[in-house]
Design a protein around this motif. Structure first.
Motif, PDB file in Angstrom:
ATOM      1  N   SER A  15       0.773  -1.206   0.328  1.00 27.98           N
ATOM      2  CA  SER A  15      -0.323  -0.306   0.058  1.00 27.98           C
ATOM      3  C   SER A  15       0.548   1.613  -0.102  1.00 27.98           C
ATOM      4  O   SER A  15       0.772   2.314  -0.583  1.00 27.98           O
ATOM      5  CB  SER A  15      -0.851   0.446   1.361  1.00 27.98           C
ATOM      6  OG  SER A  15      -1.709  -1.426   1.369  1.00 27.98           O
ATOM      7  N   LEU A  16       1.784   1.172   0.874  1.00 24.86           N
ATOM      8  CA  LEU A  16       2.859   2.548   0.765  1.00 24.86           C
ATOM      9  C   LEU A  16       3.113   2.722  -0.504  1.00 24.86           C
ATOM     10  O   LEU A  16       3.323   3.804  -0.693  1.00 24.86           O
ATOM     11  CB  LEU A  16       3.726   2.479   1.912  1.00 24.86           C
ATOM     12  CG  LEU A  16       4.913   3.161   1.914  1.00 24.86           C
ATOM     13  CD1 LEU A  16       4.042   4.623   2.502  1.00 24.86           C
ATOM     14  CD2 LEU A  16       5.563   2.634   3.303  1.00 24.86           C
ATOM     15  N   ASP A  17       4.349   1.390  -1.484  1.00 24.29           N
ATOM     16  CA  ASP A  17       4.645   1.775  -2.054  1.00 24.29           C
ATOM     17  C   ASP A  17       3.925   2.111  -3.439  1.00 24.29           C
ATOM     18  O   ASP A  17       4.147   2.828  -4.411  1.00 24.29           O
ATOM     19  CB  ASP A  17       5.205   0.389  -3.100  1.00 24.29           C
ATOM     20  CG  ASP A  17       5.912  -0.472  -2.041  1.00 24.29           C
ATOM     21  OD1 ASP A  17       7.546   0.903  -1.484  1.00 24.29           O
ATOM     22  OD2 ASP A  17       6.412  -1.048  -1.966  1.00 24.29           O
ATOM     23  N   ARG A  18       2.233   2.414  -2.997  1.00 23.81           N
ATOM     24  CA  ARG A  18       1.463   2.490  -4.375  1.00 23.81           C
ATOM     25  C   ARG A  18       1.126   4.507  -4.033  1.00 23.81           C
ATOM     26  O   ARG A  18       1.707   4.694  -5.061  1.00 23.81           O
ATOM     27  CB  ARG A  18      -0.259   0.685  -4.215  1.00 23.81           C
ATOM     28  CG  ARG A  18      -0.283  -0.079  -4.865  1.00 23.81           C
ATOM     29  CD  ARG A  18      -0.912  -0.463  -4.962  1.00 23.81           C
ATOM     30  NE  ARG A  18      -1.591  -0.575  -4.138  1.00 23.81           N
ATOM     31  CZ  ARG A  18      -2.016  -2.016  -3.219  1.00 23.81           C
ATOM     32  NH1 ARG A  18      -0.852  -3.026  -3.672  1.00 23.81           N
ATOM     33  NH2 ARG A  18      -2.467  -1.529  -1.912  1.00 23.81           N
ATOM     34  N   TYR A  19       1.225   3.873  -3.010  1.00 25.81           N
ATOM     35  CA  TYR A  19       1.077   4.929  -2.504  1.00 25.81           C
ATOM     36  C   TYR A  19       2.444   6.478  -2.948  1.00 25.81           C
ATOM     37  O   TYR A  19       1.664   7.113  -3.381  1.00 25.81           O
ATOM     38  CB  TYR A  19       0.746   5.584  -1.270  1.00 25.81           C
ATOM     39  CG  TYR A  19       0.071   7.378  -0.738  1.00 25.81           C
ATOM     40  CD1 TYR A  19      -0.764   8.313  -0.905  1.00 25.81           C
ATOM     41  CD2 TYR A  19       1.897   8.055  -0.001  1.00 25.81           C
ATOM     42  CE1 TYR A  19      -0.472   9.032  -0.516  1.00 25.81           C
ATOM     43  CE2 TYR A  19       1.680   9.566   0.347  1.00 25.81           C
ATOM     44  CZ  TYR A  19       0.377  10.029  -0.131  1.00 25.81           C
ATOM     45  OH  TYR A  19       0.351  11.011   0.827  1.00 25.81           O
ATOM     46  N   LEU A  20       3.481   6.491  -2.517  1.00 27.23           N
ATOM     47  CA  LEU A  20       4.709   6.537  -2.877  1.00 27.23           C
ATOM     48  C   LEU A  20       4.664   6.979  -4.607  1.00 27.23           C
ATOM     49  O   LEU A  20       5.499   7.764  -5.217  1.00 27.23           O
ATOM     50  CB  LEU A  20       6.378   6.362  -2.535  1.00 27.23           C
ATOM     51  CG  LEU A  20       5.635   6.059  -0.929  1.00 27.23           C
ATOM     52  CD1 LEU A  20       6.641   5.650  -0.163  1.00 27.23           C
ATOM     53  CD2 LEU A  20       5.731   7.745  -0.049  1.00 27.23           C
TER      54      LEU A  20
END
Length: 395
Positions: A15-20
């Protein structure tokens, strides 16, 4: 020991990778540097919603808890590791290490040894503020003459009439301009380089006598020199038992060092990916340069160095919770030393293989190069930690 992330951790990372990938693209970097170094960003609010700011902070303080899935009780270092690796890949300029990891670790450690109830309450309030994203805190523990020595504290705190008066100067306080409060080390007894006699104080940024000289760092972040001139504090500002704060400071900086190792791995992995892709597309003498065996060897060297650094970053994450301080210090020193060497190799090779474009601001390569250089210099460079490791091995 087998090291692997559990399902929840992997979901958080994805989720963090997608957001970043959407909100921290390279073309947005200049704008993010201009805003993030001066004010709290929209990304910081998003990090709070993700729960990232509560990692390693106990549930009683509004955090996500401190139990790990590998190392037993303690700071959730492997959660921090996966977050930092993602932030490293995205070249994030957010003050995650300074506020959440280092200051959060110092405050939690201080709660256990603080004897003043009012001081404990202040620690708890700051921890809740960090976890919610409403408060930022920075540790000010380094001084110019001491370089990386945490025990070198010339800043003095004199107790008189139920108050402490602080005078001195703290150096290279990361993201100080964004902080609402500082955790400042000051000497209440002992010689200037003694580990004993160091105390920690919570000091609000707007306290009379506190002056900041802020500046941009080479990697796009920010830091400051903090001057303390007759800063008067109540006894509730003293956290940890008086004169016993060195162990708390050392643990907090070790936690930050382990986090930086993970960030470096993320940045190095991106350099390997981007350089490998460049070698597949850049042509010379009518063929792609990736077909030249000498350049293939260089990219393999970069990959091996990155994987070695990843292993040491994992070791640092696992050992940060060790109850044996000597074992923890050895592991952190070994990890920071090797990661620093590996980062230098990977960054320099990436620049070289990209040619002249590798040093321009137009490509991400030079930005990752500067960030990796800054990581190496933060909390002790590779040479410093090699020396520390040698001393610790005979301790």
């Amino acid at each position: 020991m087998e090291f692997s992330f559990n399902t929840e951790q992997q979901q958080l990372k994805d989720s963090l990778d997608r957001y970043l990938a959407k909100n921290s693209r390279f073309e947005m970097r200049s704008q993010q540097i201009d805003t993030t170094c001066k004010a709290r960003s929209i990304q910081w609010e998003a990090f709070a919603e993700f729960g990232l700011l509560g990692i390693g902070i106990a549930e009683e303080f509004g955090g996500m808890g401190t139990t790990t899935n590998v190392g037993g009780d303690g700071v959730a270092a492997e959660d921090t590791m996966l977050v930092m690796e993602s932030l490293g890949r995205a070249l994030s300029v957010e003050p995650y290490v300074a506020s959440v990891v280092v200051a959060g670790s110092a405050l939690q450690s201080a709660v256990a040894t603080t004897v003043n109830d009012s001081a404990k309450k202040r620690c708890a309030e700051l921890l809740k503020g960090i976890a919610s994203g409403s408060t930022m805190v920075a540790l000010a523990a380094h001084e110019r003459s001491g370089r990386y020595m945490l025990s070198y504290v010339a800043t003095v705190a004199v107790y008189n009439d139920a108050k402490f008066t602080l005078n001195g100067r703290k150096s290279v306080v990361l993201h100080a301009e964004l902080a609402d409060s500082f955790i400042i080390s000051a000497r209440t007894s002992g010689a200037v380089a003694d580990q004993a006699g160091i105390s920690l104080f919570i000091v609000a940024k707007n306290t009379l006598g506190v002056t900041l000289n802020s500046y941009a760092t080479n990697d796009g972040a920010a830091a400051a020199e903090i001057s303390l001139s007759n800063v008067v504090l109540g006894v509730d500002a003293l956290i940890c038992a008086e004169g016993t704060a060195y162990a708390t400071i050392e643990l907090a900086v070790d936690a930050g060092t382990a986090a930086l190792c993970a960030e470096a791995v993320g940045a190095m992995s991106i350099l390997v990916d981007q350089t490998s892709e460049y070698l597949k597309t850049r042509k010379q003498f009518g063929v792609v340069i990736g077909s030249f065996q000498a350049l293939q060897h260089k990219i393999v060297d970069m990959f091996i160095a990155t994987e070695q650094a990843r292993s040491m970053a994992m070791l640092a994450a696992l050992k940060i919770n060790s109850t044996d301080a000597l074992e923890r210090r050895r592991s952190i020193a070994a990890a920071k030393s090797l990661v620093g060497q590996s980062a230098r190799l990977v960054a320099q090779q990436a620049v070289q293989l990209h040619g002249g474009m590798g040093v321009t601001d137009d490509l991400p390569i030079s930005h990752y190069f500067r960030r990796l250089t800054a990581i190496d210099l933060t909390y002790g460079d590779a040479h410093y930690h090699r020396t520390q490791l040698g001393n610790l091995m005979v301790a």
